[in-house]
Design an enzyme around this catalytic site. Structure first.
Site, PDB file in Angstrom:
ATOM      1  CB  SER A  60      -0.878   0.010   1.260  1.00 17.62           C
ATOM      2  OG  SER A  60      -1.519   1.257   1.417  1.00 17.62           O
ATOM      3  CE1 TYR A  93      -4.430  -2.677   5.356  1.00 17.77           C
ATOM      4  CE2 TYR A  93      -3.629  -0.497   4.782  1.00 17.77           C
ATOM      5  CZ  TYR A  93      -4.142  -1.704   4.402  1.00 17.77           C
ATOM      6  OH  TYR A  93      -4.361  -1.976   3.078  1.00 17.77           O
TER       7      TYR A  93
END
Length: 152
Positions: free
Chosen positions: A32, A45
């Site tokens: 990401s 995360y």
């Protein structure tokens, strides 16, 4: 942790030996952009996505000369069911990429043998400058003494 750290580690470990033995293969890991901007995401995360990125970079350094290609794809906001499952509202997120566009871009990066593919970043030179800065920073890692600014 299981999805973003344990799973890619175990899957790469299970597959990479055969790929190296054959002298060919490819691993695509989905990280990401938050791997590069952990301040933008709450909790763990972003850290797990950073792991996916560094795992990919490390594996590539280890096996690319043996015929195995490793790619890390770093999407930004992408229209998936994760928002709904997390109780969020995707309509409140600006500049969301469609999954089909993300996949197409990732595959173009794959065909170009990019180690890191960041579909929303307009200029490849931006990533290249980041990498140059990272390697410039690394030049100081092998000093046997603290930098002057840290000496009494």
């Amino acid at each position: 942790m299981r999805l973003n750290v344990l799973a890619p580690t175990l899957l790469a470990s299970a597959a990479i030996g055969g790929m190296v033995a054959r002298g060919q293969g490819a691993i695509i890991n989905v990280a990401s952009v938050l791997a590069l901007l952990p301040e933008y995401a709450p909790g763990i995360y972003a850290a797990t996505k950073s792991y996916v990125l560094t795992l990919s970079q490390s594996l590539a350094a280890e096996v690319s000369s043996k015929g195995v290609y490793v790619q890390a794809v770093l999407p930004a906001a992408t229209r998936t069911e994760i928002y709904e499952r997390a109780g969020g509202d995707i309509s409140q997120v600006p500049d969301v990429m469609e999954v089909e566009d993300l996949v197409d871009a990732a595959l173009i990066g794959f065909d170009r043998k990019e180690l890191v593919t960041i579909p929303p970043v307009p200029e490849a030179a931006t990533w290249e400058a980041f990498e140059q800065a990272r390697w410039a920073l690394a030049k100081g890692f092998s000093n046997s003494q603290p930098a002057k600014r840290y000496r009494p």
